[in-house]
Motif scaffolding. Structure first.
Motif, PDB file in Angstrom:
ATOM      1  N   ILE A  14       0.846  -1.191   0.000  1.00 53.70           N
ATOM      2  CA  ILE A  14       0.000   0.000   0.000  1.00 53.70           C
ATOM      3  C   ILE A  14       0.881   1.241   0.000  1.00 53.70           C
ATOM      4  O   ILE A  14       1.770   1.390   0.849  1.00 53.70           O
ATOM      5  CB  ILE A  14      -0.915   0.046   1.244  1.00 53.70           C
ATOM      6  CG1 ILE A  14      -1.759  -1.228   1.347  1.00 53.70           C
ATOM      7  CG2 ILE A  14      -1.813   1.278   1.200  1.00 53.70           C
ATOM      8  CD1 ILE A  14      -2.505  -1.345   2.665  1.00 53.70           C
ATOM      9  N   THR A  15       0.626   2.122  -0.957  1.00 52.45           N
ATOM     10  CA  THR A  15       1.229   3.451  -0.952  1.00 52.45           C
ATOM     11  C   THR A  15       0.073   4.439  -0.987  1.00 52.45           C
ATOM     12  O   THR A  15      -0.677   4.490  -1.966  1.00 52.45           O
ATOM     13  CB  THR A  15       2.145   3.663  -2.166  1.00 52.45           C
ATOM     14  OG1 THR A  15       3.171   2.672  -2.161  1.00 52.45           O
ATOM     15  CG2 THR A  15       2.771   5.045  -2.119  1.00 52.45           C
ATOM     16  N   ALA A  16      -0.097   5.213   0.107  1.00 50.35           N
ATOM     17  CA  ALA A  16      -1.236   6.122   0.206  1.00 50.35           C
ATOM     18  C   ALA A  16      -0.770   7.482   0.694  1.00 50.35           C
ATOM     19  O   ALA A  16       0.017   7.590   1.641  1.00 50.35           O
ATOM     20  CB  ALA A  16      -2.286   5.554   1.159  1.00 50.35           C
ATOM     21  N   ASP A  17      -1.287   8.531   0.034  1.00 43.83           N
ATOM     22  CA  ASP A  17      -0.838   9.889   0.338  1.00 43.83           C
ATOM     23  C   ASP A  17      -2.046  10.808   0.378  1.00 43.83           C
ATOM     24  O   ASP A  17      -2.819  10.868  -0.585  1.00 43.83           O
ATOM     25  CB  ASP A  17       0.152  10.340  -0.744  1.00 43.83           C
ATOM     26  CG  ASP A  17       0.634  11.762  -0.535  1.00 43.83           C
ATOM     27  OD1 ASP A  17       0.480  12.275   0.583  1.00 43.83           O
ATOM     28  OD2 ASP A  17       1.149  12.344  -1.508  1.00 43.83           O
ATOM     29  N   ASN A  54       5.464   1.969   7.207  1.00 45.36           N
ATOM     30  CA  ASN A  54       6.100   3.283   7.167  1.00 45.36           C
ATOM     31  C   ASN A  54       5.007   4.338   7.220  1.00 45.36           C
ATOM     32  O   ASN A  54       4.127   4.382   6.362  1.00 45.36           O
ATOM     33  CB  ASN A  54       6.927   3.432   5.884  1.00 45.36           C
ATOM     34  CG  ASN A  54       7.705   4.734   5.851  1.00 45.36           C
ATOM     35  OD1 ASN A  54       7.125   5.806   5.889  1.00 45.36           O
ATOM     36  ND2 ASN A  54       9.023   4.625   5.763  1.00 45.36           N
ATOM     37  N   LEU A  55       5.066   5.179   8.252  1.00 46.06           N
ATOM     38  CA  LEU A  55       4.086   6.249   8.419  1.00 46.06           C
ATOM     39  C   LEU A  55       4.819   7.572   8.481  1.00 46.06           C
ATOM     40  O   LEU A  55       5.621   7.810   9.399  1.00 46.06           O
ATOM     41  CB  LEU A  55       3.272   6.031   9.697  1.00 46.06           C
ATOM     42  CG  LEU A  55       2.282   7.146  10.058  1.00 46.06           C
ATOM     43  CD1 LEU A  55       1.208   7.293   8.983  1.00 46.06           C
ATOM     44  CD2 LEU A  55       1.643   6.871  11.422  1.00 46.06           C
ATOM     45  N   ASN A  56       4.569   8.404   7.509  1.00 47.46           N
ATOM     46  CA  ASN A  56       5.191   9.733   7.448  1.00 47.46           C
ATOM     47  C   ASN A  56       6.711   9.653   7.591  1.00 47.46           C
ATOM     48  O   ASN A  56       7.343  10.461   8.280  1.00 47.46           O
ATOM     49  CB  ASN A  56       4.608  10.654   8.524  1.00 47.46           C
ATOM     50  CG  ASN A  56       3.125  10.912   8.308  1.00 47.46           C
ATOM     51  OD1 ASN A  56       2.670  11.025   7.164  1.00 47.46           O
ATOM     52  ND2 ASN A  56       2.369  10.981   9.400  1.00 47.46           N
ATOM     53  N   GLY A  57       7.288   8.632   6.977  1.00 47.66           N
ATOM     54  CA  GLY A  57       8.739   8.476   6.976  1.00 47.66           C
ATOM     55  C   GLY A  57       9.282   7.709   8.152  1.00 47.66           C
ATOM     56  O   GLY A  57      10.496   7.495   8.237  1.00 47.66           O
ATOM     57  N   ARG A  58       8.419   7.281   9.088  1.00 51.07           N
ATOM     58  CA  ARG A  58       8.870   6.534  10.260  1.00 51.07           C
ATOM     59  C   ARG A  58       8.465   5.069  10.139  1.00 51.07           C
ATOM     60  O   ARG A  58       7.371   4.752   9.658  1.00 51.07           O
ATOM     61  CB  ARG A  58       8.243   7.107  11.538  1.00 51.07           C
ATOM     62  CG  ARG A  58       8.661   8.527  11.861  1.00 51.07           C
ATOM     63  CD  ARG A  58       8.015   9.021  13.160  1.00 51.07           C
ATOM     64  NE  ARG A  58       6.566   9.150  13.033  1.00 51.07           N
ATOM     65  CZ  ARG A  58       5.694   8.363  13.641  1.00 51.07           C
ATOM     66  NH1 ARG A  58       6.117   7.360  14.407  1.00 51.07           N
ATOM     67  NH2 ARG A  58       4.396   8.573  13.501  1.00 51.07           N
ATOM     68  N   LEU A 106      -3.048  12.555   9.956  1.00 53.90           N
ATOM     69  CA  LEU A 106      -3.661  11.858  11.080  1.00 53.90           C
ATOM     70  C   LEU A 106      -2.620  11.156  11.943  1.00 53.90           C
ATOM     71  O   LEU A 106      -2.868  10.833  13.109  1.00 53.90           O
ATOM     72  CB  LEU A 106      -4.676  10.824  10.565  1.00 53.90           C
ATOM     73  CG  LEU A 106      -5.854  11.372   9.745  1.00 53.90           C
ATOM     74  CD1 LEU A 106      -6.692  10.223   9.199  1.00 53.90           C
ATOM     75  CD2 LEU A 106      -6.713  12.301  10.594  1.00 53.90           C
ATOM     76  N   ASN A 107      -1.487  10.863  11.344  1.00 52.39           N
ATOM     77  CA  ASN A 107      -0.376  10.196  12.023  1.00 52.39           C
ATOM     78  C   ASN A 107      -0.749   8.791  12.506  1.00 52.39           C
ATOM     79  O   ASN A 107      -0.242   8.312  13.509  1.00 52.39           O
ATOM     80  CB  ASN A 107       0.126  11.039  13.204  1.00 52.39           C
ATOM     81  CG  ASN A 107       1.601  10.786  13.476  1.00 52.39           C
ATOM     82  OD1 ASN A 107       2.374  10.515  12.547  1.00 52.39           O
ATOM     83  ND2 ASN A 107       1.998  10.859  14.737  1.00 52.39           N
ATOM     84  N   ILE A 108      -1.649   8.134  11.774  1.00 55.72           N
ATOM     85  CA  ILE A 108      -2.009   6.741  12.054  1.00 55.72           C
ATOM     86  C   ILE A 108      -2.189   6.009  10.724  1.00 55.72           C
ATOM     87  O   ILE A 108      -2.437   6.625   9.684  1.00 55.72           O
ATOM     88  CB  ILE A 108      -3.312   6.632  12.883  1.00 55.72           C
ATOM     89  CG1 ILE A 108      -4.459   7.384  12.180  1.00 55.72           C
ATOM     90  CG2 ILE A 108      -3.105   7.125  14.314  1.00 55.72           C
ATOM     91  CD1 ILE A 108      -5.806   7.198  12.854  1.00 55.72           C
ATOM     92  N   ILE A 109      -2.074   4.679  10.783  1.00 58.03           N
ATOM     93  CA  ILE A 109      -2.320   3.850   9.600  1.00 58.03           C
ATOM     94  C   ILE A 109      -3.771   3.397   9.565  1.00 58.03           C
ATOM     95  O   ILE A 109      -4.379   3.283   8.505  1.00 58.03           O
ATOM     96  CB  ILE A 109      -1.366   2.641   9.589  1.00 58.03           C
ATOM     97  CG1 ILE A 109       0.066   3.125   9.318  1.00 58.03           C
ATOM     98  CG2 ILE A 109      -1.783   1.610   8.551  1.00 58.03           C
ATOM     99  CD1 ILE A 109       1.089   2.023   9.346  1.00 58.03           C
ATOM    100  N   THR A 110      -4.353   3.165  10.749  1.00 61.44           N
ATOM    101  CA  THR A 110      -5.749   2.753  10.855  1.00 61.44           C
ATOM    102  C   THR A 110      -6.327   3.261  12.159  1.00 61.44           C
ATOM    103  O   THR A 110      -5.608   3.430  13.155  1.00 61.44           O
ATOM    104  CB  THR A 110      -5.889   1.222  10.789  1.00 61.44           C
ATOM    105  OG1 THR A 110      -7.268   0.876  10.955  1.00 61.44           O
ATOM    106  CG2 THR A 110      -5.065   0.541  11.866  1.00 61.44           C
TER     107      THR A 110
END
Length: 695
Positions: free
Chosen positions: A631-634, A686-690, A665-669
């Protein structure tokens, strides 16, 4: 006595003895004896050829005698009943006891009588048929008399002052290889010249005629201005090249091709080819031997010009002026059906027929209708994917059968289907080669069912209005869609709103095989599923590539309804660039169920608000097993699983998950920890580069 005079005397002696000889064996001995005597008396001379000619005549006489009476040739002697039949035929020939029945030949456009065929009968001789007459006339060497009497008797009748044929032509059967005595032939030709507008000479084609012989026959009747008809076409020596040798005015299509034609695709195809060839060469096509209503309708719709058979009128001694009114009305109704199709540019396919689109386009048709007058069967539609036929297809209500597409290119106005299934129909579309639909797709109303099969491809190019590719319009539910073909289905649309596979209000979709390349660009797009209604989608063993861009986009699922999605053993790629979107799931439904097993899925999504899996504003039930998920989501509100509202329940078993999410939102789900269940597998988050350890 000179040698030449002696030779003439020997020849006369030979002729007398040959005339008394009753077997070919005795004649052989006689030939050897007198041939030797002649050569001894005269050497090599023209008398040898005269002896050969006399011998040939004697052999013909012996052969005929043996055929009629049975003799040393070993042929079976005639039975007592055959001898009685032969005696009657000889009497008929001796006294010209022929009579004739006349069968009307009817116009296929009006039911009016166009002509009559004269059919030979034996006067006051029960049990003696035309077959018997020809059989015993041939055995006794009297076929020339049959030919002679046929012409003289019918022409005398046609020349009567009261004209029983009322100015209509009479078809006279002829055996052109039979030679009539010169004086009688001259009489016949004189009578023919006086009836040039009222006589058609009917003959059976034969490849045995030499070109020179055939040219003489054609020249004879052409010089008199008499038309020619070829009888029994479709049997024996029949072929197009042989027909070209005759250049007839009429072709009579044999009964063997018409019997049961309404249920025989091969016969329909062959008869249509014959009729089309006739029309292209300015020949009238006559369907001979039509015996029932079904055959009548079929030959009229195939384009026959004339009809003859027991169903329209039986042969009779009385020359009738009209066929029964009911049959005439039936002919007119079938002809009107044909003309209506031509006027409305609608071609009605017969059951089992093979359709050639280029031919229909050439004849000015814009619509092909299937299932009119029958409720089942198979139709084949053939064309060229490089040639736009300008034709669309309508399938009648209640039709259940197979429609094979072979390299067709159909088209319609934007927003109108290229293939329109009727209510309660069940159609299996068999794809062969490359097939293209332009302007519209395939309409499957709620009560209908569509199955696709075959190894060919289907490319649908939709127009610039609200659209659907395969399914139904945006205000309707679609019928059951079942995709079982092995080839590729490609559907592309650039428009305001629509669905590529599915409909506005939803329905059942089963994708069981094949490859799918789907692309949509507009304000509101669904690649597979529904706009407003609920959708149920089962995908098994296929390759799907969806691309969508617009304000609202859904890859597989629903926009404003509930989505129930099951995918197994497949490869799926979804690419979306939108404002609000869902990859697998729904946007504004109450619930989305997504079950994935043994699947490779790649999501590449960009939107203000999105979810890769689940319902964006409702409840999500997501089960993924033994699958590769990328998944790549932006987007500000981009989520991998579940929506921004509603409960999300996630169950992952032995999956390889790689996700790269960028959002505010700083979350995946939003799923609670107690609703997330994982077992085995590998997770790269990977969330916002982390990099994250867990969901």
């Amino acid at each position: 006595m000179t040698d030449y005079t002696k030779g003439i005397a020997l020849l006369e002696e030979y002729a007398r003895k040959a005339a008394d000889t009753d077997s070919t064996a005795a004649l052989d001995e006689l030939d050897r004896k007198y041939s030797g005597k002649l050569k001894k008396a005269c050497g090599e001379s023209e008398l040898d050829r005269l002896l050969e000619a006399v011998s040939e005549l004697a052999r013909r006489y012996i052969s005929r005698s043996e055929n009629v009476h049975g003799a040393s040739s070993g042929k079976k002697e005639l039975t007592d009943s055959e001898k009685a039949e032969n005696k009657l035929v000889q009497k008929l020939l001796d006294k010209n006891l022929f009579t004739y029945h006349f069968q009307p030949i009817v116009r296929a456009d009006s039911g009016e009588i166009f002509a009559y065929e004269a059919l030979m009968r034996a006067k006051d001789m029960d049990g003696i048929s035309p077959f018997h007459i020809l059989k015993y006339a041939e055995l006794s060497g009297r076929l020339a008399e049959v030919e002679q009497y046929t012409f003289l008797n019918v022409l005398k009748l046609a020349s009567a002052e009261n004209d029983p044929f009322q100015g209509k032509p009479v078809f006279i059967n002829s055996m052109p290889d039979i030679h009539i005595r010169p004086e009688k032939n001259a009489e016949i030709e004189k009578m023919l010249s006086e009836r040039i507008s009222s006589v058609v000479i009917e003959m059976v084609e034969s490849s045995e005629y030499k070109d020179s012989e055939l040219d003489m026959i054609k020249e004879k009747y052409s010089s008199l201005g008499i038309p020619i008809a070829i009888d029994d076409y479709g049997t024996g020596y029949s072929n197009i090249s042989n027909l070209l040798r005759y250049t007839p005015n009429f072709v009579k299509i044999d009964r063997s091709l018409l019997s049961g034609i309404e249920n025989n695709p091969n016969k329909k195809h062959f008869v249509r080819e014959i009729i089309d060839f006739c029309h292209e060469n300015k020949i009238m096509a006559l369907a001979e031997g039509v015996e029932n209503s079904e055959e009548l309708r079929c030959v009229i719709l195939l384009g026959a010009d004339l009809i003859q058979g027991f169903y329209t009128a039986r042969p009779s001694a009385e020359i009738i002026s009209e066929i029964p009114y009911s049959v005439k009305a039936e002919i007119c109704a079938h002809r009107q059906e044909l003309e209506d199709g031509r006027r409305l540019r609608i071609y009605t396919a017969e059951k089992g027929e093979k359709i050639y689109l280029e031919r229909l386009a050439r004849d000015g048709y814009s619509c092909l209708q299937i299932g009119n007058g029958y409720s089942d069967g198979s139709i084949t539609v053939s064309g060229s994917s490089h040639h736009d036929s300008g034709i669309h297809m309508i399938i009648a209500d209640g039709f259940s059968g197979r429609v094979a597409l072979e390299n067709v290119r159909l088209s319609n106005l934007a927003g109108r289907p290229c293939i329109d299934l009727g209510g309660s129909s069940a159609v299996t579309l068999v794809l062969t080669g490359s097939n293209i639909l332009v302007g519209g797709g395939i309409r499957v109303p709620e009560s209908a069912k569509l199955i696709t099969e075959g190894e060919g491809s289907l490319d649908i190019k939709l127009g610039d209005t609200d659209y659907y590719g395969i399914g139904c319009d945006l205000s309707s539910r679609h019928g059951r869609l079942e995709f079982l073909q092995d080839g590729t289905v490609t559907i592309t649309a650039t428009s305001h709103a629509g669905v590529l596979i599915g409909s506005g209000l939803g329905g059942e979709i089963i994708i069981g095989r094949g490859r799918y390349v789907l692309g949509a660009a507009g304000s509101s797009n669904v690649c597979i599923g529904a706009i407003e209604g609920d959708t149920v989608i089962d995908i098994l063993g296929c390759d799907i590539d969806c691309t969508s861009s617009g304000a609202f986009s859904v890859g597989i699922g629903a926009e404003n309804g509930n989505a129930d999605i099951h995918i197994k053993y497949s490869s799926v790629k979804i690419s979306i660039d939108s404002q609000i979107s869902a990859g697998l799931g729904d946007l504004r439904g109450d619930r989305a169920t997504v079950h994935v097993e043994s699947v490779s899925i790649v999501m590449e999504m960009s939107a203000d608000t999105l979810t890769a899996y689940g319902s964006l504003f409702g409840q999500s039930d997501i089960l993924i097993e033994r699958s590769s998920v990328k998944i790549t989501a932006d987007g500000p509100k981009a989520l991998a699983f579940g929506g921004i509202k509603g409960r999300a329940m996630l169950t992952f078993t032995d999956i390889d998950l790689s996700s790269k999410i960028s959002n505010t939102l700083n979350i995946i789900t939003r799923a609670d920890n107690e609703d997330i269940h994982t077992k085995g597998g590998r997770y790269r988050l990977n969330l916002n580069g982390r990099q994250l350890e867990t969901l």
